[in-house]
Design an enzyme around this catalytic site. Sequence first.
Site, mmCIF file in Angstrom:
data_model
loop_
_atom_site.group_PDB
_atom_site.id
_atom_site.type_symbol
_atom_site.label_atom_id
_atom_site.label_comp_id
_atom_site.label_asym_id
_atom_site.label_seq_id
_atom_site.Cartn_x
_atom_site.Cartn_y
_atom_site.Cartn_z
ATOM 1 N N HIS A 262 -31.437 67.301 -35.810
ATOM 2 C CA HIS A 262 -32.811 67.050 -36.217
ATOM 3 C C HIS A 262 -33.141 67.942 -37.391
ATOM 4 C CE1 HIS A 262 -37.137 66.453 -35.982
ATOM 5 N NE2 HIS A 262 -36.848 65.351 -35.319
ATOM 6 N N ASP A 315 -34.124 60.270 -29.437
ATOM 7 C CA ASP A 315 -33.468 58.958 -29.455
ATOM 8 C C ASP A 315 -32.229 58.890 -28.576
ATOM 9 O OD1 ASP A 315 -35.234 57.687 -31.165
ATOM 10 O OD2 ASP A 315 -34.321 58.652 -32.894
HETATM 11 C C1 LIG Z 1 -31.275 63.610 -38.113
HETATM 12 C C2 LIG Z 1 -30.347 64.069 -39.235
HETATM 13 C C3 LIG Z 1 -30.344 63.022 -40.361
HETATM 14 C C4 LIG Z 1 -30.853 65.416 -39.766
HETATM 15 O O1 LIG Z 1 -30.071 65.766 -40.813
HETATM 16 P P1 LIG Z 1 -30.330 67.013 -41.793
HETATM 17 O O2 LIG Z 1 -31.509 67.795 -41.431
HETATM 18 O O3 LIG Z 1 -30.267 66.460 -43.179
HETATM 19 O O4 LIG Z 1 -29.101 67.921 -41.486
HETATM 20 P P2 LIG Z 1 -27.664 67.729 -42.098
HETATM 21 O O5 LIG Z 1 -27.256 66.295 -42.083
HETATM 22 O O6 LIG Z 1 -27.640 68.448 -43.413
HETATM 23 O O7 LIG Z 1 -26.780 68.525 -41.030
HETATM 24 C C5 LIG Z 1 -26.607 69.931 -41.034
HETATM 25 C C6 LIG Z 1 -25.271 70.223 -40.361
HETATM 26 O O8 LIG Z 1 -25.291 69.756 -39.008
HETATM 27 C C7 LIG Z 1 -24.299 68.748 -38.805
HETATM 28 N N1 LIG Z 1 -24.910 67.667 -38.014
HETATM 29 C C8 LIG Z 1 -26.176 67.202 -38.131
HETATM 30 N N2 LIG Z 1 -26.378 66.193 -37.274
HETATM 31 C C9 LIG Z 1 -25.220 66.040 -36.600
HETATM 32 C C10 LIG Z 1 -24.810 65.148 -35.589
HETATM 33 N N3 LIG Z 1 -25.657 64.218 -35.129
HETATM 34 N N4 LIG Z 1 -23.568 65.246 -35.107
HETATM 35 C C11 LIG Z 1 -22.733 66.186 -35.582
HETATM 36 N N5 LIG Z 1 -23.045 67.051 -36.551
HETATM 37 C C12 LIG Z 1 -24.287 66.989 -37.060
HETATM 38 C C13 LIG Z 1 -23.950 68.234 -40.184
HETATM 39 O O9 LIG Z 1 -22.635 67.709 -40.218
HETATM 40 C C14 LIG Z 1 -24.104 69.473 -41.018
HETATM 41 O O10 LIG Z 1 -22.969 70.264 -40.858
HETATM 42 P P3 LIG Z 1 -22.291 71.005 -42.117
HETATM 43 O O11 LIG Z 1 -23.349 71.962 -42.586
HETATM 44 O O12 LIG Z 1 -21.088 71.623 -41.527
HETATM 45 O O13 LIG Z 1 -22.019 69.922 -43.126
HETATM 46 C C15 LIG Z 1 -28.915 64.243 -38.700
HETATM 47 O O14 LIG Z 1 -28.900 65.239 -37.703
HETATM 48 C C16 LIG Z 1 -28.312 62.952 -38.167
HETATM 49 O O15 LIG Z 1 -27.781 62.148 -38.932
HETATM 50 N N6 LIG Z 1 -28.367 62.725 -36.815
HETATM 51 C C17 LIG Z 1 -27.868 61.532 -36.208
HETATM 52 C C18 LIG Z 1 -28.897 60.432 -36.314
HETATM 53 C C19 LIG Z 1 -30.079 60.660 -35.387
HETATM 54 O O16 LIG Z 1 -29.927 60.916 -34.214
HETATM 55 N N7 LIG Z 1 -31.292 60.504 -35.953
HETATM 56 C C20 LIG Z 1 -32.526 60.589 -35.198
HETATM 57 C C21 LIG Z 1 -33.310 61.786 -35.569
HETATM 58 S S1 LIG Z 1 -34.716 61.923 -34.486
#
Ligand SMILES: CC(C)(COP(=O)(O)OP(=O)(O)OC[C@H]1O[C@@H](n2cnc3c(N)ncnc32)[C@H](O)[C@@H]1OP(=O)(O)O)[C@@H](O)C(=O)NCCC(=O)NCCS
Length: 378
Positions: A262, A315
């Site tokens: 998140h 979710d």
């Molecule tokens: C929600 C989301 C987009 C937030 O992303 P964000 O704030 O931009 O964070 P980032 O994508 O930069 O992730 C930061 C780190 O955590 C890791 N990470 C984040 N979400 C992850 C997940 N669901 N599974 C595994 N690793 C995850 C990333 O790989 C990244 O690692 P790194 O620094 O080694 O590259 C992301 O967590 C995601 O794609 N989650 C899955 C989709 C989801 O459940 N969405 C609903 C949100 S309520």
Amino acid sequence: MSEEKVEIHRGLKGVYFDRSAVSSIDGKAGELRYRGYSIHDLATRSTFEETCYLLLHGELPTADQLSDFDQALRAERTLPDGVMDVIDAVQSAHPMEVLRTGISALGAFDPDVDDNSLDAALRKSVRLISQVPAIVAAHQRIRTGLDPVPGDPALGHAANFLYMLKGEAPSEDAAQLMDVDMILHAEHGANASSFTARVVAGTQANLHASMTAAVGALSGPSHGGAAENVMKMAQEIGEPENAADYVKAQRKARIPIMGFGHRVYKAEDPRARHLRDGVKRLSIEMGEPKWYAILEAVVEAMQPYARKGINVNVDFYAGVVYHLHGIPEDLFVPIFAIGRVPGWAVQGVEQFEKNILIRPLTVYNGPGFRDYVAMEDR
Ligand SMILES: CC(C)(COP(=O)(O)OP(=O)(O)OC[C@H]1O[C@@H](n2cnc3c(N)ncnc32)[C@H](O)[C@@H]1OP(=O)(O)O)[C@@H](O)C(=O)NCCC(=O)NCCS
């Protein structure tokens, strides 16, 4: 402005763009409050209708205020014929596209459409809270060759949605779980769809335009689409003992695990626990304990990442709740939208009330000045 002189916050990570009196999130502690009230109290003691009133008006209602508000909601469950025709015309599209189109079409029939005064915006908010589930339910009926079911004024908001969707009144338990689900999704600060709603409201476009754009933002898998993808993931995993290998393979391919992570919460999303309890109860009640077991096996396999702040989000459990209710996967995001309508509405209202055009900047990093080249010389 040259690149070295400015600090860029890609994705607006960590940027505060305004003040809001609607909800507060403490990502480190894993706390969420609407208007100062804990999400845990609201999920266990309130109703969606009461939560909508709280969000829109800022205070918990008295019994009379709640009764009037509830009556107003129940009176707005019928869609204009023109909107039904639009739903019929686009019925083969994904339900989120139908919902986005349906909300846009509602604007054409709303008597207050271009009035952004507080009173009119609140009237439109009430209408949209009732009309959005009516669009989702009518579309599901139409695309499956069934007649749309008119709302039942004897039923509360969540129960009535399930009734309009399936044509039969839900059990008390099913209605209650849907009610909790909607409370949990009702509002969440400057998330992508609510920010979108505010950007559009900030141009002084109307509430229907703002909500249409918000639905577009919610439809993406990084935002609302996760619940649908969690269910697909659970089906792909198939059995709890496959979860660890699945997680390992996804991580190796650097694919995020759906329902985890998140932008704001680094502790567990506080909304998750209420749905986790629901999934556990429902999956046992419905004779499908496998789904809960698969989800818990994924949580177990993700333990090493929890230390890095990657925990379950709302979710993760929501999709399985809907699946156990027999709801098709492509309706999971629209159900999130049904819950989020009051949040989008109140953020639009808040934006109108103290408006400022939202217009950030980008640092140009394309080519420097170039002489225009005539067509024959290219
Ligand atoms: C929600 C989301 C987009 C937030 O992303 P964000 O704030 O931009 O964070 P980032 O994508 O930069 O992730 C930061 C780190 O955590 C890791 N990470 C984040 N979400 C992850 C997940 N669901 N599974 C595994 N690793 C995850 C990333 O790989 C990244 O690692 P790194 O620094 O080694 O590259 C992301 O967590 C995601 O794609 N989650 C899955 C989709 C989801 O459940 N969405 C609903 C949100 S309520």
